[in-house]
Design a protein around this motif. Sequence first.
Motif, PDB file in Angstrom:
ATOM      1  N   ALA A  89      20.644 -44.930 -56.480  1.00 62.90           N
ATOM      2  CA  ALA A  89      21.927 -44.901 -57.173  1.00 62.90           C
ATOM      3  C   ALA A  89      23.040 -45.510 -56.327  1.00 62.90           C
ATOM      4  CB  ALA A  89      22.282 -43.470 -57.563  1.00 62.90           C
ATOM      5  N   GLY A  90      22.985 -45.290 -55.024  1.00 62.85           N
ATOM      6  CA  GLY A  90      24.059 -45.769 -54.169  1.00 62.85           C
ATOM      7  C   GLY A  90      23.554 -46.439 -52.914  1.00 62.85           C
ATOM      8  N   PRO A  91      24.427 -47.139 -52.235  1.00 64.84           N
ATOM      9  CA  PRO A  91      24.014 -47.886 -51.045  1.00 64.84           C
ATOM     10  C   PRO A  91      23.699 -47.020 -49.832  1.00 64.84           C
ATOM     11  CG  PRO A  91      26.375 -48.095 -51.363  1.00 64.84           C
ATOM     12  CD  PRO A  91      25.837 -47.364 -52.558  1.00 64.84           C
ATOM     13  N   ASP A  92      24.243 -45.826 -49.738  1.00 68.36           N
ATOM     14  CA  ASP A  92      24.047 -45.010 -48.540  1.00 68.36           C
ATOM     15  C   ASP A  92      22.582 -44.621 -48.331  1.00 68.36           C
ATOM     16  OD1 ASP A  92      26.747 -45.197 -48.032  1.00 68.36           O
ATOM     17  OD2 ASP A  92      27.221 -43.281 -48.975  1.00 68.36           O
ATOM     18  N   MET A  93      21.925 -44.136 -49.385  1.00 68.82           N
ATOM     19  CA  MET A  93      20.513 -43.753 -49.244  1.00 68.82           C
ATOM     20  C   MET A  93      19.650 -44.991 -49.008  1.00 68.82           C
ATOM     21  SD  MET A  93      17.873 -41.568 -51.650  1.00 68.82           S
ATOM     22  CE  MET A  93      18.967 -40.189 -51.788  1.00 68.82           C
ATOM     23  N   LEU A  94      19.973 -46.082 -49.669  1.00 65.61           N
ATOM     24  CA  LEU A  94      19.218 -47.315 -49.465  1.00 65.61           C
ATOM     25  C   LEU A  94      19.305 -47.768 -48.010  1.00 65.61           C
ATOM     26  CD1 LEU A  94      17.602 -49.717 -50.529  1.00 65.61           C
ATOM     27  CD2 LEU A  94      19.770 -50.773 -51.163  1.00 65.61           C
ATOM     28  N   ARG A  95      20.497 -47.742 -47.434  1.00 65.89           N
ATOM     29  CA  ARG A  95      20.663 -48.116 -46.019  1.00 65.89           C
ATOM     30  C   ARG A  95      19.879 -47.164 -45.117  1.00 65.89           C
ATOM     31  NH1 ARG A  95      26.010 -49.341 -47.546  1.00 65.89           N
ATOM     32  NH2 ARG A  95      26.401 -51.565 -47.361  1.00 65.89           N
ATOM     33  N   ALA A  96      19.912 -45.876 -45.435  1.00 66.77           N
ATOM     34  CA  ALA A  96      19.177 -44.894 -44.618  1.00 66.77           C
ATOM     35  C   ALA A  96      17.680 -45.169 -44.653  1.00 66.77           C
ATOM     36  CB  ALA A  96      19.480 -43.477 -45.111  1.00 66.77           C
ATOM     37  N   VAL A  97      17.142 -45.484 -45.824  1.00 69.26           N
ATOM     38  CA  VAL A  97      15.717 -45.785 -45.958  1.00 69.26           C
ATOM     39  C   VAL A  97      15.367 -47.040 -45.167  1.00 69.26           C
ATOM     40  CG1 VAL A  97      13.942 -46.538 -47.595  1.00 69.26           C
ATOM     41  CG2 VAL A  97      15.409 -44.596 -48.158  1.00 69.26           C
ATOM     42  N   ILE A  98      16.179 -48.086 -45.301  1.00 68.34           N
ATOM     43  CA  ILE A  98      15.909 -49.339 -44.586  1.00 68.34           C
ATOM     44  C   ILE A  98      15.988 -49.123 -43.076  1.00 68.34           C
ATOM     45  CG2 ILE A  98      16.744 -51.691 -44.163  1.00 68.34           C
ATOM     46  CD1 ILE A  98      17.539 -51.768 -47.141  1.00 68.34           C
ATOM     47  N   GLU A  99      16.924 -48.313 -42.625  1.00 73.71           N
ATOM     48  CA  GLU A  99      17.047 -48.035 -41.185  1.00 73.71           C
ATOM     49  C   GLU A  99      15.797 -47.326 -40.665  1.00 73.71           C
ATOM     50  OE1 GLU A  99      17.999 -47.880 -37.377  1.00 73.71           O
ATOM     51  OE2 GLU A  99      19.130 -49.020 -38.858  1.00 73.71           O
ATOM     52  N   VAL A 100      15.290 -46.361 -41.406  1.00 73.57           N
ATOM     53  CA  VAL A 100      14.063 -45.669 -40.992  1.00 73.57           C
ATOM     54  C   VAL A 100      12.888 -46.642 -40.971  1.00 73.57           C
ATOM     55  CG1 VAL A 100      12.397 -43.873 -41.619  1.00 73.57           C
ATOM     56  CG2 VAL A 100      14.848 -43.399 -41.756  1.00 73.57           C
ATOM     57  N   LEU A 101      12.782 -47.472 -42.002  1.00 76.58           N
ATOM     58  CA  LEU A 101      11.706 -48.468 -42.043  1.00 76.58           C
ATOM     59  C   LEU A 101      11.793 -49.434 -40.862  1.00 76.58           C
ATOM     60  CD1 LEU A 101      11.720 -49.162 -45.880  1.00 76.58           C
ATOM     61  CD2 LEU A 101       9.832 -48.153 -44.578  1.00 76.58           C
ATOM     62  N   ARG A 102      12.997 -49.813 -40.487  1.00 74.94           N
ATOM     63  CA  ARG A 102      13.169 -50.693 -39.328  1.00 74.94           C
ATOM     64  C   ARG A 102      12.688 -50.003 -38.059  1.00 74.94           C
ATOM     65  NH1 ARG A 102      16.088 -51.158 -35.178  1.00 74.94           N
ATOM     66  NH2 ARG A 102      17.503 -49.517 -35.775  1.00 74.94           N
ATOM     67  N   ARG A 103      13.017 -48.725 -37.905  1.00 72.97           N
ATOM     68  CA  ARG A 103      12.567 -47.978 -36.726  1.00 72.97           C
ATOM     69  C   ARG A 103      11.052 -47.872 -36.662  1.00 72.97           C
ATOM     70  NH1 ARG A 103      15.697 -42.724 -37.247  1.00 72.97           N
ATOM     71  NH2 ARG A 103      17.521 -43.656 -38.177  1.00 72.97           N
ATOM     72  N   PHE A 104      10.414 -47.820 -37.818  1.00 71.25           N
ATOM     73  CA  PHE A 104       8.958 -47.764 -37.870  1.00 71.25           C
ATOM     74  C   PHE A 104       8.329 -49.151 -37.804  1.00 71.25           C
ATOM     75  CE2 PHE A 104       9.308 -43.535 -40.292  1.00 71.25           C
ATOM     76  CZ  PHE A 104       9.042 -42.793 -39.160  1.00 71.25           C
ATOM     77  N   GLU A 105       9.144 -50.175 -37.610  1.00 74.63           N
ATOM     78  CA  GLU A 105       8.685 -51.567 -37.502  1.00 74.63           C
ATOM     79  C   GLU A 105       7.925 -52.018 -38.742  1.00 74.63           C
ATOM     80  OE1 GLU A 105       6.690 -51.990 -33.747  1.00 74.63           O
ATOM     81  OE2 GLU A 105       8.443 -51.272 -32.643  1.00 74.63           O
ATOM     82  N   ALA A 106       8.407 -51.593 -39.906  1.00 70.73           N
ATOM     83  CA  ALA A 106       7.835 -52.000 -41.183  1.00 70.73           C
ATOM     84  C   ALA A 106       8.205 -53.457 -41.459  1.00 70.73           C
ATOM     85  CB  ALA A 106       8.371 -51.101 -42.295  1.00 70.73           C
ATOM     86  N   PRO A 107       7.423 -54.152 -42.282  1.00 71.75           N
ATOM     87  CA  PRO A 107       7.684 -55.571 -42.557  1.00 71.75           C
ATOM     88  C   PRO A 107       8.821 -55.785 -43.565  1.00 71.75           C
ATOM     89  CG  PRO A 107       5.761 -54.859 -43.781  1.00 71.75           C
ATOM     90  CD  PRO A 107       6.185 -53.695 -42.921  1.00 71.75           C
ATOM     91  N   LEU A 108      10.047 -55.645 -43.085  1.00 71.77           N
ATOM     92  CA  LEU A 108      11.221 -55.783 -43.946  1.00 71.77           C
ATOM     93  C   LEU A 108      11.569 -57.252 -44.176  1.00 71.77           C
ATOM     94  CD1 LEU A 108      13.319 -52.965 -42.319  1.00 71.77           C
ATOM     95  CD2 LEU A 108      12.525 -52.981 -44.686  1.00 71.77           C
TER      96      LEU A 108
END
Length: 124
Positions: A89-108
Amino acid sequence: MTGGEQMEALKFTPLASFSGLRGVPLLALSHNALFPALTLDAEGVTVRVLRWHRLRYDELAVIALDRRLGRKLTFVPKRGWRDFTVSFAGPDMLRAVIEVLRRFEAPLSPQALALLSGSASARL
C-alpha cells in the motif's frame, strides 16, 4: 549476509500476493488479498498466494520492482513458468522489504536498488 551476522525471519503483510506467468505482466493465475504473506530469511523468501511457495535466493533470477498499478515486487525464479508478486500500500514497507533483501544479498534489480539509494528515478 557477511561474517557471522544472523537475522531472524522477518514477516511482512503485503496488500495482496499474486502468482503469474513468467514474463507476462499484469496477468495473475491466482491471487490472495485476504491472507497474503511474505517471509524473508537468510536462505530465501516464502510467499503465500493460495498456498505457500518457498524460493531460495540462489533459485531466483531477479527480484524486480514494478510501479504499474501500485508498488510491487516480483520474484522471478531461474526455472519454471511462474513468478510471484507482492504488492504494498505504501512506500515505507516496500523500502523495508528491499532493505532486508539487500542485506541477505538477494538478486535485486537495479530499480529496486535505486529505490534504496534515493535516486530520483526510483521515487514511488
